[in-house]
Write a protein that holds these residues in place. Structure first.
Motif, PDB file in Angstrom:
ATOM      1  N   UNK A 172     102.736  33.278   8.525  1.00  0.00           N
ATOM      2  CA  UNK A 172     101.636  33.343   9.494  1.00  0.00           C
ATOM      3  C   UNK A 172     100.472  34.143   8.935  1.00  0.00           C
ATOM      4  N   UNK A 173      99.267  33.642   9.133  1.00  0.00           N
ATOM      5  CA  UNK A 173      98.092  34.266   8.522  1.00  0.00           C
ATOM      6  C   UNK A 173      96.912  34.163   9.475  1.00  0.00           C
ATOM      7  N   UNK A 174      96.052  35.155   9.428  1.00  0.00           N
ATOM      8  CA  UNK A 174      94.923  35.201  10.362  1.00  0.00           C
ATOM      9  C   UNK A 174      93.816  34.238   9.959  1.00  0.00           C
ATOM     10  N   UNK A 175      93.351  34.334   8.721  1.00  0.00           N
ATOM     11  CA  UNK A 175      92.250  33.477   8.263  1.00  0.00           C
ATOM     12  C   UNK A 175      92.414  33.139   6.788  1.00  0.00           C
ATOM     13  N   UNK A 176      91.943  31.944   6.457  1.00  0.00           N
ATOM     14  CA  UNK A 176      91.935  31.490   5.063  1.00  0.00           C
ATOM     15  C   UNK A 176      90.559  30.911   4.763  1.00  0.00           C
ATOM     16  N   UNK A 179     101.717  32.788  -2.662  1.00  0.00           N
ATOM     17  CA  UNK A 179     102.544  34.000  -2.708  1.00  0.00           C
ATOM     18  C   UNK A 179     101.851  35.162  -2.002  1.00  0.00           C
ATOM     19  N   UNK A 180     100.553  35.315  -2.260  1.00  0.00           N
ATOM     20  CA  UNK A 180      99.795  36.402  -1.628  1.00  0.00           C
ATOM     21  C   UNK A 180      99.807  36.266  -0.107  1.00  0.00           C
ATOM     22  N   UNK A 181      99.801  35.030   0.382  1.00  0.00           N
ATOM     23  CA  UNK A 181      99.774  34.796   1.827  1.00  0.00           C
ATOM     24  C   UNK A 181     101.002  35.351   2.555  1.00  0.00           C
ATOM     25  N   UNK A 182     102.057  35.595   1.826  1.00  0.00           N
ATOM     26  CA  UNK A 182     103.261  36.160   2.455  1.00  0.00           C
ATOM     27  C   UNK A 182     103.064  37.620   2.836  1.00  0.00           C
ATOM     28  N   UNK A 183     102.074  38.268   2.228  1.00  0.00           N
ATOM     29  CA  UNK A 183     101.927  39.706   2.389  1.00  0.00           C
ATOM     30  C   UNK A 183     100.594  40.131   3.004  1.00  0.00           C
TER      31      UNK A 183
END
Length: 333
Positions: free
Chosen positions: A155-159, A114-118
């Motif tokens: 879409x996310x930069x880094x995990x 969920x956090x990854x959406x924001x």
């Protein structure tokens, strides 16, 4: 770098040592992790302390961090989310904190998704989850965590995904897949452990004596402190808690050799395979055979027979070895 405050028994102490490990965490922050990193080490060696320090480092690098440890009883340590994201996940948090075991872990992973959406940088620090979900299901949850990296909800930069475990028996189950990279972690270095020891005020044994008993393990430093530095109390507690009387009756001859030299277990393999398995399941023994630095978080342990650290195998602390030695004497008398 801000050093976090930690609890050691009833004391407030500052995170000490682990300079190499902290640099590794900063490298993770700069490039992310792929696949999941699963960090194994002796019980009480400092994995949880490292994860709490890692949370601070990752937040300094702009990450939203979800830290969870389902075996913790205290609310603040069971689940922690970076302040910048608490409002985003407040409804999920309220539900999650009523869960336990595998359901708790699943909800925490859902929360991370969920956090990854924001947010563009997200880190998940999953501490001691295998015992909560069941050791036989460890790899399933590693795959669920890998899905956060491979299939983020936006879409996310880094995990960054790190998992900590003292359950050595899951290494084979997890390691047979390409879903994770296994990394070892050992007790603290002598110099680093001295920093921690010196934060304990009052009358206490010499540093050399405490080092000889703990081998640099912070939890067993705390155990000795709580026992008013009475080694007998701690050793007898280990004997009782781990049921070593039954182990000693079953494997007496092998244990008599292993307490003198843990590498006996390797030298006589596969005849010792069953004994190795039971010692590993009881968190008495760790495999230390591969000492390439890239396979370790922080530094691999140097061979030190006085502390019970061999080339291939090591007693998790000298206290663990002493507990086995004591029960062998009892059943032999």
């Amino acid at each position: 770098m801000r050093r976090v405050k930690l609890r050691l028994a009833d004391l407030d102490v500052e995170f000490a040592d682990r300079d190499t490990a902290l640099r590794q965490v900063e490298e993770f922050a700069e490039r992310g992790t792929y696949p999941v990193y699963v960090i194994y080490g002796p019980e009480g060696c400092g994995k949880t302390a490292l994860f709490r320090q890692a949370k601070a480092i990752l937040e300094e690098h702009g990450y939203i961090v979800i830290y969870f440890s389902p075996m913790e009883k205290e609310f603040e340590y069971r689940l922690s989310v970076s302040d910048d994201a608490k409002e985003l996940v407040k409804p999920v948090l309220e539900v999650l904190l009523g869960e336990n075991g595998a359901k708790f872990v699943e909800r925490a992973i859902e929360l991370a998704s969920r956090v990854m959406r924001y947010r563009e940088r997200v880190a998940v620090l999953a501490d001691d989850i295998f015992q909560a979900v069941g050791l036989e299901r460890a790899e399933i949850y590693v795959k669920m965590l890998l899905n956060l990296i491979e299939y983020p909800s936006a879409p996310i930069e880094r995990v960054v995904v790190l998992v900590g475990s003292s359950e050595g028996t899951t290494r084979v189950r997890v390691g047979r897949h390409s879903w994770a990279l296994l990394r070892g972690m050992w007790n603290m270095s002598r110099d680093g452990f001295r920093e921690l020891y010196e934060q304990i005020s009052g009358e206490k044994p010499s540093f050399d004596e405490v080092w000889r008993w703990t081998g640099g393990n912070p939890r067993y430093l705390a155990e000795l402190y709580k026992a008013e530095w009475d080694v007998e109390v701690v050793v007898k507690g280990l004997v009782r808690r781990k049921g070593l009387d039954k182990l000693a009756k079953k494997w007496r001859q092998g244990l008599e050799r292993a307490v003198e030299d843990p590498d006996y277990l390797w030298d006589e393999y596969p005849r010792t395979e069953g004994l190795i398995q039971e010692l590993t399941e009881l968190n008495l023994l760790s495999e230390t055979g591969y000492r390439d630095t890239y396979l370790w978080i922080d530094q691999p342990p140097p061979v030190d027979k006085e502390l019970g650290i061999g080339e291939k195998y090591a007693w998790q602390t000298p206290l663990h070895r002493e507990a086995v030695r004591r029960i062998l004497r009892e059943i032999g008398s």
